[in-house]
Design a protein around this motif. Sequence first.
Motif, PDB file in Angstrom:
ATOM      1  N   GLU A 135       0.838  -1.205   0.000  1.00 58.41           N
ATOM      2  CA  GLU A 135       0.000   0.000   0.000  1.00 58.41           C
ATOM      3  C   GLU A 135       0.873   1.255   0.000  1.00 58.41           C
ATOM      4  N   GLY A 136       1.966   1.200   0.722  1.00 51.87           N
ATOM      5  CA  GLY A 136       2.873   2.348   0.761  1.00 51.87           C
ATOM      6  C   GLY A 136       3.482   2.640  -0.594  1.00 51.87           C
ATOM      7  N   GLU A 137       3.848   1.590  -1.320  1.00 52.38           N
ATOM      8  CA  GLU A 137       4.419   1.767  -2.652  1.00 52.38           C
ATOM      9  C   GLU A 137       3.384   2.333  -3.619  1.00 52.38           C
ATOM     10  N   GLU A 138       2.174   1.813  -3.554  1.00 54.20           N
ATOM     11  CA  GLU A 138       1.119   2.325  -4.431  1.00 54.20           C
ATOM     12  C   GLU A 138       0.839   3.798  -4.144  1.00 54.20           C
ATOM     13  N   ARG A 139       0.834   4.137  -2.861  1.00 55.97           N
ATOM     14  CA  ARG A 139       0.603   5.533  -2.485  1.00 55.97           C
ATOM     15  C   ARG A 139       1.738   6.423  -2.983  1.00 55.97           C
ATOM     16  N   TYR A 140       2.954   5.916  -2.940  1.00 57.31           N
ATOM     17  CA  TYR A 140       4.116   6.659  -3.438  1.00 57.31           C
ATOM     18  C   TYR A 140       3.936   7.002  -4.919  1.00 57.31           C
ATOM     19  N   GLU A 142       1.154   7.010  -6.668  1.00 59.38           N
ATOM     20  CA  GLU A 142       0.007   7.901  -6.873  1.00 59.38           C
ATOM     21  C   GLU A 142       0.415   9.357  -6.657  1.00 59.38           C
ATOM     22  N   GLU A 143       1.251   9.584  -5.657  1.00 54.51           N
ATOM     23  CA  GLU A 143       1.732  10.943  -5.397  1.00 54.51           C
ATOM     24  C   GLU A 143       2.642  11.431  -6.524  1.00 54.51           C
ATOM     25  N   LYS A 144       3.460  10.541  -7.059  1.00 50.18           N
ATOM     26  CA  LYS A 144       4.342  10.921  -8.171  1.00 50.18           C
ATOM     27  C   LYS A 144       3.532  11.210  -9.437  1.00 50.18           C
ATOM     28  N   GLU A 145       2.518  10.411  -9.681  1.00 51.47           N
ATOM     29  CA  GLU A 145       1.668  10.611 -10.855  1.00 51.47           C
ATOM     30  C   GLU A 145       0.970  11.963 -10.784  1.00 51.47           C
ATOM     31  N   ALA A 146       0.596  12.375  -9.576  1.00 56.71           N
ATOM     32  CA  ALA A 146      -0.089  13.661  -9.399  1.00 56.71           C
ATOM     33  C   ALA A 146       0.821  14.840  -9.733  1.00 56.71           C
ATOM     34  N   LEU A 147       2.130  14.620  -9.730  1.00 58.74           N
ATOM     35  CA  LEU A 147       3.080  15.693 -10.037  1.00 58.74           C
ATOM     36  C   LEU A 147       3.263  15.902 -11.544  1.00 58.74           C
TER      37      LEU A 147
END
Length: 383
Positions: A135-140, A142-147
């Motif tokens: 879950e932590g990797e997926e969240r990472y 997702e945050e990068k994609e938002a950039l």
Amino acid sequence: MGKKSLFGTLFLFEIKKILKNRFTVILLIVIAAYSLLQGVFQAEQMGDYESRTVDLERAIDGREIDNTLFSELVEAADEYGTWWNESNCTYNALCDWVRKIVDYGKPLADYDADSIYQIRQDTIKDGMEMCALTEGEERYWEEKEALIDKPLVWHSFDEMLGLYDIVQSIPLIMLFVITLLLSQIFAGEVKDKTDPLLRCTRGGWGITYVAKIAAAVVSTFLLTVLFGGISVTTSLLLWGSNGWNGVVQNLMPLTSEPLTMGAFFGRQILVAFAACLLLTAATCFLSECFNNPVVVMGAVFGGFLLILAGSREIPMVIRPLSQFLYLLSPIDMASPNVLYEFRLVGFGGHYLTALQFAPILYAFLSVLAVVIGYFVYLRKNKT
């Protein structure tokens, strides 16, 4: 004579022994010529058609990949985007980009920009699920994609792709150079029966070892700069660096790395140099262990190929081994395909990508090999 002076003398002697060897001179000439040719021929612009159409292909650089641009593509292309000439080549590379995302079997007119971006997002998610991320990797990611700003801005990238190919080939070229030149750095002493002389000379123990390792590292660094520099400089002078400021999604649309192609090129160079350092340390260590240049070359080449095969063949479900071998493979780490490696290395809730972690891993393993080799060297000299 002090230790510093003694080290400097031994260091210069080892450098000269490596670089002034007749075999080294021949190898330098061959690899330098290869590097020059690589820089000349790396870009896909050598043909008459390519030279005539280069400006046409760059005509849409800097435009957003939105419905307007996609409509122009559909209008200019045939139904499936397979037939290109000087009248419509402006959209050729863009069509290839679309086809990296969507189904090849459907007409281009079945899509619009919104559906393409949605398919891209769904495919990235499927890739993450295949990698069994936490879950932590997926969240990472997702945050990068938002950039990443959307719609993406298009840039042609043939010149940058050529530069990537050059840097990706550096570890493989240096594998040959390093093993051929350094496999005898310790093993040659035993082979030539000169090792007893070292044992009875001042500095024949630790200082000599450090001087040899330092000379090997410096020689490798200089040769890597020379060979890579010739190819990269030649390519930049002849073909330029169009696409340098474009996002890496132009080349690898299914990555969530918020990087420009120029930034990735810089990281790629760092990985290549770190890989050469590891190859140098491994060659010196095995040279000290085996005392046979042929065995050393076989071990380094064999290990390189085994790691390369393992990184491809071992299933991702065996994550620790699969991920470790992938990180250890310089060919993979220096390739643009590393942008599709979603598995991260975590430290206390913080993560590093494979591209970020590989140079650290290579540096650590290099130091480890040098330290262990030091004790092996001392033990042999005391017996």
